[in-house]
Design a protein around this motif. Structure first.
Motif, PDB file in Angstrom:
ATOM      1  N   ARG A   1       0.857  -1.246  -0.100  1.00 55.76           N
ATOM      2  CA  ARG A   1      -0.015  -0.131   0.229  1.00 55.76           C
ATOM      3  C   ARG A   1       0.820   1.379  -0.027  1.00 55.76           C
ATOM      4  NH1 ARG A   1      -4.902  -2.330   1.944  1.00 55.76           N
ATOM      5  NH2 ARG A   1      -4.451  -4.000   3.333  1.00 55.76           N
ATOM      6  N   ASP A   2       2.009   1.139   0.623  1.00 53.96           N
ATOM      7  CA  ASP A   2       2.866   2.467   0.794  1.00 53.96           C
ATOM      8  C   ASP A   2       3.803   2.430  -0.410  1.00 53.96           C
ATOM      9  OD1 ASP A   2       1.485   3.134   3.059  1.00 53.96           O
ATOM     10  OD2 ASP A   2       2.702   1.728   4.291  1.00 53.96           O
ATOM     11  N   ILE A   3       4.053   1.619  -1.489  1.00 57.95           N
ATOM     12  CA  ILE A   3       4.865   1.520  -2.486  1.00 57.95           C
ATOM     13  C   ILE A   3       4.270   1.649  -3.851  1.00 57.95           C
ATOM     14  CG2 ILE A   3       6.584   0.311  -3.550  1.00 57.95           C
ATOM     15  CD1 ILE A   3       6.837  -1.468  -1.033  1.00 57.95           C
ATOM     16  N   ASP A   4       4.628   2.848  -4.366  1.00 53.15           N
ATOM     17  CA  ASP A   4       4.468   3.430  -5.704  1.00 53.15           C
ATOM     18  C   ASP A   4       4.934   2.291  -6.567  1.00 53.15           C
ATOM     19  OD1 ASP A   4       3.488   4.469  -7.911  1.00 53.15           O
ATOM     20  OD2 ASP A   4       4.147   6.562  -7.610  1.00 53.15           O
ATOM     21  N   LEU A   5       3.947   1.394  -7.055  1.00 51.64           N
ATOM     22  CA  LEU A   5       4.508   0.376  -8.023  1.00 51.64           C
ATOM     23  C   LEU A   5       4.751   0.652  -9.257  1.00 51.64           C
ATOM     24  CD1 LEU A   5       2.283  -2.851  -6.584  1.00 51.64           C
ATOM     25  CD2 LEU A   5       4.692  -2.144  -5.966  1.00 51.64           C
ATOM     26  N   SER A   6       4.063   1.847  -9.754  1.00 54.35           N
ATOM     27  CA  SER A   6       4.229   2.205 -10.962  1.00 54.35           C
ATOM     28  C   SER A   6       5.683   2.872 -11.268  1.00 54.35           C
ATOM     29  CB  SER A   6       3.243   3.488 -11.259  1.00 54.35           C
ATOM     30  OG  SER A   6       3.820   4.720 -10.537  1.00 54.35           O
ATOM     31  N   LYS A   7       6.584   2.880 -10.291  1.00 52.10           N
ATOM     32  CA  LYS A   7       8.029   3.575 -10.333  1.00 52.10           C
ATOM     33  C   LYS A   7       9.164   2.757 -10.293  1.00 52.10           C
ATOM     34  CE  LYS A   7       6.675   8.277  -8.511  1.00 52.10           C
ATOM     35  NZ  LYS A   7       6.739   9.295  -7.671  1.00 52.10           N
ATOM     36  N   LEU A   8       8.689   1.190 -10.307  1.00 51.60           N
ATOM     37  CA  LEU A   8       9.612   0.303 -10.285  1.00 51.60           C
ATOM     38  C   LEU A   8      10.469   0.231 -11.419  1.00 51.60           C
ATOM     39  CD1 LEU A   8       7.465  -2.925  -9.123  1.00 51.60           C
ATOM     40  CD2 LEU A   8       8.935  -1.362  -7.691  1.00 51.60           C
ATOM     41  N   GLN A   9      11.815   0.305 -11.270  1.00 50.05           N
ATOM     42  CA  GLN A   9      12.874   0.096 -12.066  1.00 50.05           C
ATOM     43  C   GLN A   9      13.365  -1.446 -12.298  1.00 50.05           C
ATOM     44  OE1 GLN A   9      13.954   3.102 -13.763  1.00 50.05           O
ATOM     45  NE2 GLN A   9      12.055   3.953 -12.868  1.00 50.05           N
ATOM     46  N   GLN A  10      13.178  -2.184 -11.558  1.00 45.55           N
ATOM     47  CA  GLN A  10      13.433  -3.466 -11.375  1.00 45.55           C
ATOM     48  C   GLN A  10      12.315  -4.436 -11.136  1.00 45.55           C
ATOM     49  OE1 GLN A  10      16.222  -4.859 -12.862  1.00 45.55           O
ATOM     50  NE2 GLN A  10      17.201  -2.957 -13.093  1.00 45.55           N
TER      51      GLN A  10
END
Length: 393
Positions: A124-133
């Protein structure tokens, strides 16, 4: 993207979905219900989910849920099965999550369905759209029995990532090593007869005495040859667990069976140990005139070892403020290492509560575990680089 249920709701549903794995068929169950719950929640968060039935076991399955792309990334891994439970020894229903005394009680709370609920809640607290890996959530079958789920992943050569954390209950202590385990059975077939005349038979118990004497000398040799100060018990062990033979005092024993285990240190090879024991037996067979067979009770589990200097070990030592150590119990760690990932074992709850009546996870384990998960996702999935710069944590 739809919202997830609350942490307690997810844990309640996972605990309420039986998924016992056991070598005894009367206990053994499918893990499909747990896999489908995880798949529905992870899919709602944008993960691409693949359910992988085990070869020849359609009611047993692994789940690989992936979000993000790249050659590096992080696997957060756990097993979906539990051990059987002691009926009548629980103070509450093992399949109903119950909170009391700042603890969550239920079968699998710490070993290890609770880990999945914590991971999902942390998302919930992680912006998964910004994953680089890539971030990969891995859920396996039958860890508590055959470890066939992990073995199937090795055969499939999946998943691929650079780092992996297995959330087994370690009281939030990083674990970089554990011993391997192999469980074996020796069966000796002699000839039954009337005990009044030894020449009427061939006593399998007498032959087993010779076998055990040789195994004890072999065990002493292992302890003299191998030591590892990373372990509290710093030598390989061999335990004679059970023995069965004969049926009456006035009959010569016609068959005897010994079941034993060996827990090997990292660097030792289970197949080599098996071959060395096999080589001991023909001479005894010839001397006693019996038939001696050595067979696996279960497939062996290799020892597990990740260098303390590896990046994920150092990162978790900083995140937990605890030094990495070793444990006596076995995990799926060696199989993830075989897939090429730097792996450690670290999770909420204590192994002392696992496999026990009234299994629980203390509530104060949850937030620190979420801190570790966030730190690892930030380090290995949200930053473009996958190098080993220690400055990122």
């Amino acid at each position: 993207m739809s919202s997830l249920p609350s942490l307690l709701s997810m844990m309640t549903q996972l605990i309420a979905t039986p998924s016992i794995s056991c070598s005894q068929k009367s206990w053994d169950q499918s893990n499909k219900g747990v896999i489908l719950l995880l798949e529905s929640w992870l899919s709602s968060q944008g993960f691409q989910c693949e359910i992988m039935p085990l070869p020849g076991q359609p009611d047993k399955m692994n789940l690989i849920a992936t979000i993000g792309k790249g050659a590096g990334g992080l696997v957060l891994s756990g097993h979906t099965d539990t051990v059987p439970y002691d009926d009548g020894r629980w103070q509450s229903d093992p399949f109903k999550l119950e909170e009391r005394d700042n603890k969550l009680f239920g079968l699998g709370t710490c070993d290890m369905k609770g880990f999945f609920a914590i991971v999902l809640d942390t998302l919930r607290d992680i912006d998964l759209s910004k994953l680089q890996q890539p971030l990969i959530i891995l859920a396996t079958a039958d860890e508590e029995s055959s470890m066939d789920g992990a073995r199937a992943l090795v055969d499939a050569e999946r998943p691929k990532a650079r780092y992996a954390l297995i959330g087994e209950p370690t009281s939030l202590t990083p674990i970089h090593a554990h011993k391997g385990i192999m469980m074996e059975k020796i069966r000796i077939t002699g000839k039954a007869g009337h005990s009044s005349n030894p020449s009427l038979g061939n006593n399998a118990l007498d032959a087993m005495h010779a076998v055990m004497s040789e195994l004890m000398m072999y065990r002493k040799g292992l302890q003299d040859r191998y030591r590892d100060t990373n372990f509290v018990i710093d030598y390989p062990t061999m335990n004679f667990g059970c023995i069965h033979g004969g049926d009456n005092p006035n009959r010569i024993c016609g068959r005897c069976e010994l079941e034993f285990d060996i827990r090997a240190l990292p660097g030792m090879n289970n197949a080599t140990l098996f071959n060395e024991i096999t080589a001991i037996l023909p001479q005894i067979e010839q001397q006693t005139g019996t038939k001696i067979e050595l067979n696996h009770l279960f497939p062996d589990v290799p020892s597990f070892f990740t260098e303390k200097e590896s990046d994920i070990i150092r990162a978790c030592e900083r995140l937990t403020q605890k030094e990495a150590t070793s444990v006596a119990f076995a995990t799926e760690g060696p199989f993830l290492n075989q897939l090429g990932m730097e792996t450690l074992v670290l999770g909420p709850g204590s192994i002392d509560q696992a496999h026990q009546p009234n299994e629980f996870m203390a509530l104060d384990q949850i937030a620190p575990m979420q801190h570790v998960i966030k730190g690892l996702v930030e380090r290995y999935c949200l930053t473009p680089s996958t190098d080993n710069e220690a400055t990122r944590v």
